[in-house]
Design a protein around this motif. Sequence first.
Motif, PDB file in Angstrom:
ATOM      1  N   THR A   1       0.822  -1.177   0.150  1.00  0.00           N
ATOM      2  CA  THR A   1       0.205   0.126   0.093  1.00  0.00           C
ATOM      3  C   THR A   1       0.870   1.332   0.103  1.00  0.00           C
ATOM      4  OG1 THR A   1      -1.700  -1.220   1.230  1.00  0.00           O
ATOM      5  CG2 THR A   1      -1.876   1.153   1.175  1.00  0.00           C
ATOM      6  N   LEU A   2       1.858   1.347   0.661  1.00  0.00           N
ATOM      7  CA  LEU A   2       2.676   2.435   0.965  1.00  0.00           C
ATOM      8  C   LEU A   2       3.365   2.839  -0.243  1.00  0.00           C
ATOM      9  CD1 LEU A   2       5.144   3.396   3.777  1.00  0.00           C
ATOM     10  CD2 LEU A   2       5.991   3.197   1.396  1.00  0.00           C
ATOM     11  N   LEU A   3       4.142   1.589  -1.123  1.00  0.00           N
ATOM     12  CA  LEU A   3       4.688   2.023  -2.355  1.00  0.00           C
ATOM     13  C   LEU A   3       3.564   2.448  -3.387  1.00  0.00           C
ATOM     14  CD1 LEU A   3       7.078  -1.009  -2.496  1.00  0.00           C
ATOM     15  CD2 LEU A   3       7.546   1.353  -1.877  1.00  0.00           C
ATOM     16  N   ALA A   4       2.437   1.896  -3.362  1.00  0.00           N
ATOM     17  CA  ALA A   4       1.283   2.204  -4.385  1.00  0.00           C
ATOM     18  C   ALA A   4       0.865   3.457  -4.341  1.00  0.00           C
ATOM     19  CB  ALA A   4       0.143   1.318  -4.292  1.00  0.00           C
ATOM     20  N   HIS A   5       1.130   4.223  -3.033  1.00  0.00           N
ATOM     21  CA  HIS A   5       0.574   5.728  -2.795  1.00  0.00           C
ATOM     22  C   HIS A   5       1.517   6.786  -2.375  1.00  0.00           C
ATOM     23  CE1 HIS A   5      -3.056   3.014  -2.300  1.00  0.00           C
ATOM     24  NE2 HIS A   5      -3.785   3.992  -2.536  1.00  0.00           N
ATOM     25  N   SER A   6       2.830   6.284  -2.676  1.00  0.00           N
ATOM     26  CA  SER A   6       3.915   7.141  -2.179  1.00  0.00           C
ATOM     27  C   SER A   6       3.820   8.379  -2.861  1.00  0.00           C
ATOM     28  CB  SER A   6       5.201   6.206  -2.340  1.00  0.00           C
ATOM     29  OG  SER A   6       5.826   6.541  -1.375  1.00  0.00           O
ATOM     30  N   ALA A   7       3.734   8.285  -4.391  1.00  0.00           N
ATOM     31  CA  ALA A   7       3.855   9.572  -5.172  1.00  0.00           C
ATOM     32  C   ALA A   7       2.566  10.268  -5.000  1.00  0.00           C
ATOM     33  CB  ALA A   7       3.925   8.971  -6.491  1.00  0.00           C
ATOM     34  N   ARG A   8       1.721  10.109  -4.826  1.00  0.00           N
ATOM     35  CA  ARG A   8       0.373  10.903  -4.738  1.00  0.00           C
ATOM     36  C   ARG A   8       0.553  11.720  -3.058  1.00  0.00           C
ATOM     37  NH1 ARG A   8      -4.741   7.182  -4.377  1.00  0.00           N
ATOM     38  NH2 ARG A   8      -5.784   9.272  -3.824  1.00  0.00           N
ATOM     39  N   ALA A   9       1.280  10.840  -2.011  1.00  0.00           N
ATOM     40  CA  ALA A   9       1.403  11.500  -0.996  1.00  0.00           C
ATOM     41  C   ALA A   9       2.423  12.684  -0.834  1.00  0.00           C
ATOM     42  CB  ALA A   9       1.716  10.277   0.284  1.00  0.00           C
ATOM     43  N   ARG A  10       3.432  12.288  -1.566  1.00  0.00           N
ATOM     44  CA  ARG A  10       4.509  13.259  -1.902  1.00  0.00           C
ATOM     45  C   ARG A  10       4.142  14.542  -2.555  1.00  0.00           C
ATOM     46  NH1 ARG A  10       9.204  12.264   0.016  1.00  0.00           N
ATOM     47  NH2 ARG A  10       9.682  10.055   0.200  1.00  0.00           N
ATOM     48  N   GLU A  11       3.188  14.365  -3.528  1.00  0.00           N
ATOM     49  CA  GLU A  11       2.233  15.628  -4.244  1.00  0.00           C
ATOM     50  C   GLU A  11       1.680  16.417  -3.186  1.00  0.00           C
ATOM     51  OE1 GLU A  11      -0.055  14.266  -7.521  1.00  0.00           O
ATOM     52  OE2 GLU A  11       1.873  13.367  -8.068  1.00  0.00           O
TER      53      GLU A  11
END
Length: 363
Positions: A174-184
């Motif tokens: 889950t973390l890897l799947a959502h990492s980019a969105r969280a960074r934005e």
Amino acid sequence: MRISLVAGARPNFMKLAPLVTALKNRSIRPRIVHTGQHYDEKMSEAFFDDLGIPTPDVNLGVGSGSHVFQIAEVMRRFETDLSEHPADAVVVMGDVNSTLAAALASQKSGIRVAHVEAGLRSFDRTMPEEINRILTDAISDWLFTSEPSAEVNLKREGIDSSKIHFVGNVMIDTLLAHSARARELQYCRKLDLAEQKYQLVTMHRPSNVDQPERLESILQALRQLGEELPTVFVVHPRTRQRLEEPRMKRLVTGGGFIMIEPLGYLAMLSLMQTARIVLTDSGGMQEETTALGIPCLTLRENTERPITVEEGTNQLVGWKTAAILAAARRILDEPPKAGRIPEKWDGKASNRIVDVLSQLEKN
Ligand code: UD1
């Protein structure tokens, strides 16, 4: 293949999401059962929205109560659900009351159980979750483990090795799947904070928040650290009740504290990504900070996730003011421990689980 996935409390939802996706990719639509152990919008729906988990097929609406009440009610209500919607296997995850209750109700209904995140042990039986872990593992047919220590623990308890599958960590899927969105999202900016310029705190374990001496000791440390690094304190409902007490309330007023309500998954991940230090008693955040390479001070004497200390960025600091301050000081003054990513924390754990469960179709 008919699979029921059972989740009930916040730490279950990030484990549920990748399993739903991995099953969907094999054209299997699971039945999603929410026990209702956590029911606040912020503790529950926010995660379903952020993680794109389909609305549960049923919410058993169990709610708050003593541990015995929660476990008994989940068992009663889930037994009925299973009789109306039989499954070939029930998948439970983590270590909350709903996990144990659903596993027991399934076995009593003659349905096989898979436990995701099996074998973790703190060796502290005063911790409610430890009892849930031991009992769930004892009655599960598939034990999916996230780190090597788990297999050692399970074998010591006499569990047959043919039932144990080292698949890695679904939470990191889950973390890897959502990492980019969280960074934005850059959530720290919404709190008027710059990256690396705050400490992030969560705390909810009864052993910390229900014991005034310990709670006060931890808050004193945070207050002192707050003089140079503001404290973003994300307050769990259990902790909120304890902080209403006037003495505690005074300790978290001013002194660098920014008190906020529980956050959704993306906002929390974003705050972890850009924190200087994370201080927590959560099990999940010990693993997430290791995956992110962010220093974590765990406000406990033990951990059921030893790999985060051996290989990751985690350190156990307990609840005493001086110990917390000394460890935080080292992180601020010296280059922090780099850590490495544990084996199979690679975003593919849920696929491995579905590979194993798919064997059911052949039987
Ligand atoms: C539970 C889990 C714990 C997990 C934690 C994460 C067990 C034994 N414990 O602990 O493993 O780390 O969730 O959050 O299953 N409350 C609300 N709103 C909610 C949920 C709870 O206000 O949506 C209140 C309850 O009324 C209660 C307190 O928060 O007073 C604690 O809730 P409870 O579900 O009993 O356990 P947690 O401490 O959340």
